[in-house]
Write a protein that holds these residues in place. Structure first.
Motif, PDB file in Angstrom:
ATOM      1  N   MET A  44     -26.675 -35.455   5.320  1.00  0.00           N
ATOM      2  CA  MET A  44     -25.515 -36.223   4.876  1.00  0.00           C
ATOM      3  C   MET A  44     -24.449 -35.309   4.272  1.00  0.00           C
ATOM      4  SD  MET A  44     -27.548 -39.539   3.353  1.00  0.00           S
ATOM      5  CE  MET A  44     -26.363 -40.865   3.593  1.00  0.00           C
ATOM      6  N   ARG A  45     -24.873 -34.274   3.568  1.00  0.00           N
ATOM      7  CA  ARG A  45     -23.903 -33.331   3.003  1.00  0.00           C
ATOM      8  C   ARG A  45     -23.186 -32.551   4.100  1.00  0.00           C
ATOM      9  NH1 ARG A  45     -23.804 -32.035  -2.264  1.00  0.00           N
ATOM     10  NH2 ARG A  45     -23.158 -29.905  -1.749  1.00  0.00           N
ATOM     11  N   MET A  46     -23.881 -32.242   5.182  1.00  0.00           N
ATOM     12  CA  MET A  46     -23.212 -31.565   6.300  1.00  0.00           C
ATOM     13  C   MET A  46     -22.206 -32.492   6.972  1.00  0.00           C
ATOM     14  SD  MET A  46     -25.974 -29.038   8.161  1.00  0.00           S
ATOM     15  CE  MET A  46     -27.337 -30.197   8.324  1.00  0.00           C
ATOM     16  N   ILE A  47     -22.571 -33.760   7.138  1.00  0.00           N
ATOM     17  CA  ILE A  47     -21.637 -34.723   7.730  1.00  0.00           C
ATOM     18  C   ILE A  47     -20.372 -34.822   6.893  1.00  0.00           C
ATOM     19  CG2 ILE A  47     -21.290 -37.155   8.326  1.00  0.00           C
ATOM     20  CD1 ILE A  47     -24.323 -37.311   8.858  1.00  0.00           C
ATOM     21  N   ALA A  48     -20.553 -34.812   5.549  1.00  0.00           N
ATOM     22  CA  ALA A  48     -19.415 -34.957   4.638  1.00  0.00           C
ATOM     23  C   ALA A  48     -18.704 -33.631   4.350  1.00  0.00           C
ATOM     24  CB  ALA A  48     -19.885 -35.580   3.329  1.00  0.00           C
ATOM     25  N   GLY A  49     -19.081 -32.566   5.035  1.00  0.00           N
ATOM     26  CA  GLY A  49     -18.385 -31.301   4.882  1.00  0.00           C
ATOM     27  C   GLY A  49     -18.687 -30.552   3.609  1.00  0.00           C
ATOM     28  N   LEU A  50     -19.743 -30.914   2.899  1.00  0.00           N
ATOM     29  CA  LEU A  50     -20.070 -30.268   1.631  1.00  0.00           C
ATOM     30  C   LEU A  50     -21.050 -29.117   1.788  1.00  0.00           C
ATOM     31  CD1 LEU A  50     -20.425 -33.468  -0.569  1.00  0.00           C
ATOM     32  CD2 LEU A  50     -18.507 -31.864  -0.522  1.00  0.00           C
ATOM     33  N   THR A  51     -21.809 -29.117   2.872  1.00  0.00           N
ATOM     34  CA  THR A  51     -22.757 -28.038   3.160  1.00  0.00           C
ATOM     35  C   THR A  51     -22.419 -27.457   4.528  1.00  0.00           C
ATOM     36  OG1 THR A  51     -24.551 -28.989   1.828  1.00  0.00           O
ATOM     37  CG2 THR A  51     -25.187 -27.491   3.602  1.00  0.00           C
ATOM     38  N   PRO A  52     -22.241 -26.139   4.629  1.00  0.00           N
ATOM     39  CA  PRO A  52     -21.892 -25.532   5.924  1.00  0.00           C
ATOM     40  C   PRO A  52     -22.988 -25.773   6.969  1.00  0.00           C
ATOM     41  CG  PRO A  52     -21.526 -23.986   4.126  1.00  0.00           C
ATOM     42  CD  PRO A  52     -22.272 -25.143   3.535  1.00  0.00           C
ATOM     43  N   VAL A  53     -22.577 -26.006   8.184  1.00  0.00           N
ATOM     44  CA  VAL A  53     -23.494 -26.235   9.298  1.00  0.00           C
ATOM     45  C   VAL A  53     -23.906 -24.898   9.899  1.00  0.00           C
ATOM     46  CG1 VAL A  53     -23.676 -27.237  11.615  1.00  0.00           C
ATOM     47  CG2 VAL A  53     -22.476 -28.485   9.799  1.00  0.00           C
ATOM     48  N   GLN A  74     -10.379 -42.852   4.925  1.00  0.00           N
ATOM     49  CA  GLN A  74     -11.082 -43.024   6.192  1.00  0.00           C
ATOM     50  C   GLN A  74     -12.594 -43.118   6.010  1.00  0.00           C
ATOM     51  OE1 GLN A  74      -9.155 -43.370   8.969  1.00  0.00           O
ATOM     52  NE2 GLN A  74      -7.426 -43.132   7.555  1.00  0.00           N
ATOM     53  N   VAL A  75     -13.115 -42.349   5.051  1.00  0.00           N
ATOM     54  CA  VAL A  75     -14.564 -42.248   4.849  1.00  0.00           C
ATOM     55  C   VAL A  75     -14.873 -42.343   3.360  1.00  0.00           C
ATOM     56  CG1 VAL A  75     -16.635 -40.899   5.346  1.00  0.00           C
ATOM     57  CG2 VAL A  75     -14.586 -40.612   6.781  1.00  0.00           C
ATOM     58  N   GLY A  76     -15.724 -43.287   2.998  1.00  0.00           N
ATOM     59  CA  GLY A  76     -16.190 -43.396   1.622  1.00  0.00           C
ATOM     60  C   GLY A  76     -17.542 -42.724   1.481  1.00  0.00           C
ATOM     61  N   VAL A  77     -17.669 -41.824   0.493  1.00  0.00           N
ATOM     62  CA  VAL A  77     -18.886 -41.024   0.345  1.00  0.00           C
ATOM     63  C   VAL A  77     -19.444 -41.184  -1.064  1.00  0.00           C
ATOM     64  CG1 VAL A  77     -19.864 -38.701   0.439  1.00  0.00           C
ATOM     65  CG2 VAL A  77     -18.047 -39.352   2.045  1.00  0.00           C
ATOM     66  N   LEU A  78     -20.750 -41.437  -1.148  1.00  0.00           N
ATOM     67  CA  LEU A  78     -21.465 -41.417  -2.424  1.00  0.00           C
ATOM     68  C   LEU A  78     -22.782 -40.696  -2.195  1.00  0.00           C
ATOM     69  CD1 LEU A  78     -21.999 -42.135  -5.356  1.00  0.00           C
ATOM     70  CD2 LEU A  78     -22.852 -44.373  -4.600  1.00  0.00           C
ATOM     71  N   LEU A  79     -22.841 -39.444  -2.656  1.00  0.00           N
ATOM     72  CA  LEU A  79     -24.045 -38.641  -2.459  1.00  0.00           C
ATOM     73  C   LEU A  79     -24.797 -38.384  -3.759  1.00  0.00           C
ATOM     74  CD1 LEU A  79     -22.794 -36.011   0.155  1.00  0.00           C
ATOM     75  CD2 LEU A  79     -23.893 -38.225   0.535  1.00  0.00           C
ATOM     76  N   ASP A  80     -24.120 -38.445  -4.892  1.00  0.00           N
ATOM     77  CA  ASP A  80     -24.774 -38.209  -6.179  1.00  0.00           C
ATOM     78  C   ASP A  80     -23.974 -38.926  -7.257  1.00  0.00           C
ATOM     79  OD1 ASP A  80     -26.009 -37.360  -8.466  1.00  0.00           O
ATOM     80  OD2 ASP A  80     -25.775 -35.209  -8.075  1.00  0.00           O
ATOM     81  N   ALA A  81     -24.501 -40.059  -7.703  1.00  0.00           N
ATOM     82  CA  ALA A  81     -23.772 -40.870  -8.682  1.00  0.00           C
ATOM     83  C   ALA A  81     -23.608 -40.153 -10.016  1.00  0.00           C
ATOM     84  CB  ALA A  81     -24.497 -42.200  -8.892  1.00  0.00           C
ATOM     85  N   SER A  82     -24.442 -39.143 -10.286  1.00  0.00           N
ATOM     86  CA  SER A  82     -24.336 -38.422 -11.558  1.00  0.00           C
ATOM     87  C   SER A  82     -23.262 -37.348 -11.525  1.00  0.00           C
ATOM     88  CB  SER A  82     -25.689 -37.776 -11.899  1.00  0.00           C
ATOM     89  OG  SER A  82     -26.672 -38.768 -12.106  1.00  0.00           O
TER      90      SER A  82
END
Length: 304
Positions: A44-53, A74-82
């Motif tokens: 999911m982090r790769m999809i959201a551009g946060l982790t390099p592929v 365009q895209v709503g992201v929630l990967l870490d609520a903290s």
């Protein structure tokens, strides 16, 4: 739409995500399941551009996430609520994000009402929020720009039963209006209720994917005998994986004919032999990921 093609992530000699491919369609909730450390969050982090592929491609709405102008619309992201500024209030966080996206200020009040954060709660600093309140704020932030696509990692974590029911209804309504949802969760019952498609990952690789009905249809063969100990030995000798059933006998990963022949060779008298009933998601999840789990399931009746 979310499209993932041959996505791979390597850390030195460790392959965290290994040649993963799937598609999340508009109007559908896609459940993304797997044991801890299976590669869900990394994907999911790769999809959201946060982790390099390392290898492969992930596109969101037909584009690389990092190339989307004003991506929050365009895209709503929630990967870490903290991962929210603990020193700001909930309302401040939403106002700053609305300003960054060029949104009207009334969107902040609308989102706070949508996620049931009261004016008093919105005025508190995030450091004083419970985990459930942080989840609600994270969802409000993901929806702030009225995106067409949602990517949510464990969004129900910390919510009480009423909050989980609210979350389920929110996501179902979003998808029914044409939105695309990629949702990971350890709450298998909630995924079973809300998801249209299910992807199961283990040790970085996809082990199963399809519609919910397709994945839950395969429940093996139901078999009982006058001597289940002898039956178990016969099936083990035949290389058939078995799981103890609640009311005696086994569910076996083989066709009825194969099981009947194994029992006949061992002289075991069968009193039930039929295709299994549709599996519950928890049962199917354990079947699909049995080789990737840390726990020993023998104590829970898994004799494989």
């Amino acid at each position: 739409m979310i499209a993932v093609e041959n996505l791979t992530k390597k850390y030195a000699d460790h392959v965290a995500v290994d040649d993963v491919s799937f598609v999340c369609k508009p109007g559908r909730v896609t459940g993304f399941l797997g044991p801890n450390g299976a590669g869900k969050s990394t994907t999911m982090r790769m999809i959201a551009g946060l982790t390099p592929v390392s290898e492969g491609v992930a596109t969101v709405g037909g584009a690389d996430y990092r190339s989307i102008p004003n991506p929050g619309t365009q895209v709503g992201v929630l990967l870490d609520a903290s991962a929210q500024h603990a020193g700001r209030t909930g309302a401040e966080i939403l106002r700053l994000n609305a300003l960054a996206m060029g949104l009207p200020t009334h969107r902040v009040a609308e989102m706070l009402e949508l996620v049931s954060l009261s004016p008093q709660e919105a005025g508190r600093r995030v450091r004083n929020y419970s985990l459930g309140m942080r989840q609600r704020l994270g969802i409000a932030n993901a929806l702030l720009g009225d995106p067409r696509i949602l990517i949510l990692d464990e969004p129900a974590n910390g919510l009480d039963p009423a909050g989980i029911h609210w979350m389920r209804s929110l996501l179902r309504d979003y998808a029914d209006r044409g939105g695309t949802v990629l949702l990971s969760s350890h709450l298998l019952h909630e995924i079973e209720i809300v998801a249209d498609e299910i992807i199961v990952i283990g040790r970085g690789r996809i082990v199963a994917q399809g519609t919910k009905d397709e994945l839950l249809a395969g429940a093996g063969t139901r078999v009982r005998s006058l001597d289940d100990t002898a039956l178990f030995d016969a099936l083990q000798a035949a290389g058939v994986r078995t799981r103890a059933a609640d009311n005696g006998g086994f569910t076996a990963d083989a066709q009825p004919e194969e099981i009947g022949r194994a029992a006949a060779r061992a002289g075991v008298v069968l009193i039930e032999l039929r295709p299994g009933d549709g599996a519950r998601l928890e049962e199917r999840f354990l079947q699909l990921t049995v080789d990737t789990q840390r726990e020993n399931h023998t104590a829970r009746g898994d004799f494989s």
